[in-house]
Write a protein that holds these residues in place. Structure first.
Motif, PDB file in Angstrom:
ATOM      1  N   VAL A 152     180.754  76.375 107.466  1.00 51.95           N
ATOM      2  CA  VAL A 152     181.127  75.536 106.334  1.00 51.95           C
ATOM      3  C   VAL A 152     182.377  76.104 105.691  1.00 51.95           C
ATOM      4  CG1 VAL A 152     179.636  76.786 104.723  1.00 51.95           C
ATOM      5  CG2 VAL A 152     180.228  74.402 104.259  1.00 51.95           C
ATOM      6  N   GLN A 153     183.177  75.228 105.116  1.00 51.90           N
ATOM      7  CA  GLN A 153     184.388  75.680 104.437  1.00 51.90           C
ATOM      8  C   GLN A 153     184.051  76.239 103.066  1.00 51.90           C
ATOM      9  OE1 GLN A 153     187.154  72.395 104.344  1.00 51.90           O
ATOM     10  NE2 GLN A 153     187.827  72.773 106.452  1.00 51.90           N
ATOM     11  N   PRO A 154     184.893  77.111 102.549  1.00 49.64           N
ATOM     12  CA  PRO A 154     184.683  77.602 101.170  1.00 49.64           C
ATOM     13  C   PRO A 154     184.564  76.436 100.196  1.00 49.64           C
ATOM     14  CG  PRO A 154     186.370  78.894 102.262  1.00 49.64           C
ATOM     15  CD  PRO A 154     186.047  77.759 103.193  1.00 49.64           C
ATOM     16  N   GLY A 155     183.589  76.570  99.292  1.00 48.58           N
ATOM     17  CA  GLY A 155     183.317  75.499  98.340  1.00 48.58           C
ATOM     18  C   GLY A 155     182.289  74.503  98.828  1.00 48.58           C
ATOM     19  N   GLY A 156     181.919  74.603 100.084  1.00 50.00           N
ATOM     20  CA  GLY A 156     180.965  73.675 100.666  1.00 50.00           C
ATOM     21  C   GLY A 156     179.524  74.049 100.372  1.00 50.00           C
ATOM     22  N   SER A 157     178.610  73.268 100.960  1.00 53.03           N
ATOM     23  CA  SER A 157     177.179  73.451 100.719  1.00 53.03           C
ATOM     24  C   SER A 157     176.409  73.472 102.030  1.00 53.03           C
ATOM     25  CB  SER A 157     176.645  72.311  99.851  1.00 53.03           C
ATOM     26  OG  SER A 157     177.246  72.294  98.582  1.00 53.03           O
ATOM     27  N   LEU A 158     175.284  74.157 102.003  1.00 51.84           N
ATOM     28  CA  LEU A 158     174.315  74.143 103.097  1.00 51.84           C
ATOM     29  C   LEU A 158     172.926  74.220 102.490  1.00 51.84           C
ATOM     30  CD1 LEU A 158     175.708  76.645 105.793  1.00 51.84           C
ATOM     31  CD2 LEU A 158     175.427  74.168 106.056  1.00 51.84           C
ATOM     32  N   ASN A 159     171.965  73.645 103.216  1.00 50.53           N
ATOM     33  CA  ASN A 159     170.575  73.742 102.783  1.00 50.53           C
ATOM     34  C   ASN A 159     169.761  74.360 103.912  1.00 50.53           C
ATOM     35  OD1 ASN A 159     168.347  73.429 101.116  1.00 50.53           O
ATOM     36  ND2 ASN A 159     167.851  71.408 101.937  1.00 50.53           N
ATOM     37  N   LEU A 160     169.267  75.565 103.677  1.00 50.67           N
ATOM     38  CA  LEU A 160     168.446  76.251 104.669  1.00 50.67           C
ATOM     39  C   LEU A 160     166.976  75.894 104.466  1.00 50.67           C
ATOM     40  CD1 LEU A 160     170.005  79.838 104.598  1.00 50.67           C
ATOM     41  CD2 LEU A 160     170.759  77.816 105.870  1.00 50.67           C
TER      42      LEU A 160
END
Length: 115
Positions: A12-20
């Protein structure tokens, strides 16, 4: 047997989001605290976030205000929503539970924050 299995990592790019996500089995999910840890190359594994049975949460100072841990009791799953990701968040993220005096870890999921 007790098992925890992580998923949801990626690039993911900086500033982005992920949901683990962490799917748990082999124990009474609602009766135990669950935690997310991470380990970056050359560094020790560190606690990122933890949620106890009554829903109370704790976070590492470095992720406060950006990450949110939650649990879904009927799905036996714990989540880590990660927003405003930074390159220093790059690490392998592990799910953890301590059951009957033993620590259980998943295989980990890689999170890479890079442009």
């Amino acid at each position: 047997q007790v098992q925890v299995v992580e998923s949801g990592g990626g690039l993911v790019q900086p500033g982005g989001s992920l949901n683990l996500s962490c799917a748990a089995s082999g124990f009474t999910f609602s009766s135990y605290a669950m935690g997310w840890y991470r380990q970056a190359p050359g560094k020790e594994r560190e606690l990122v976030a933890r949620i106890i049975t009554n829903g109370m949460t704790t976070y590492a100072d470095s992720v406060k205000g950006r990450f949110t841990i939650s649990r879904h009791k009927t799905k036996n799953t714990v989540y880590l929503q990660m927003n405003s990701l930074k390159p220093e968040d790059t690490a392998v993220y592990f799910c953890h539970v301590h059951v009957l005096q033993r620590d259980y870890w998943g295989q980990g999921t890689q999170v890479t924050v890079s442009s």
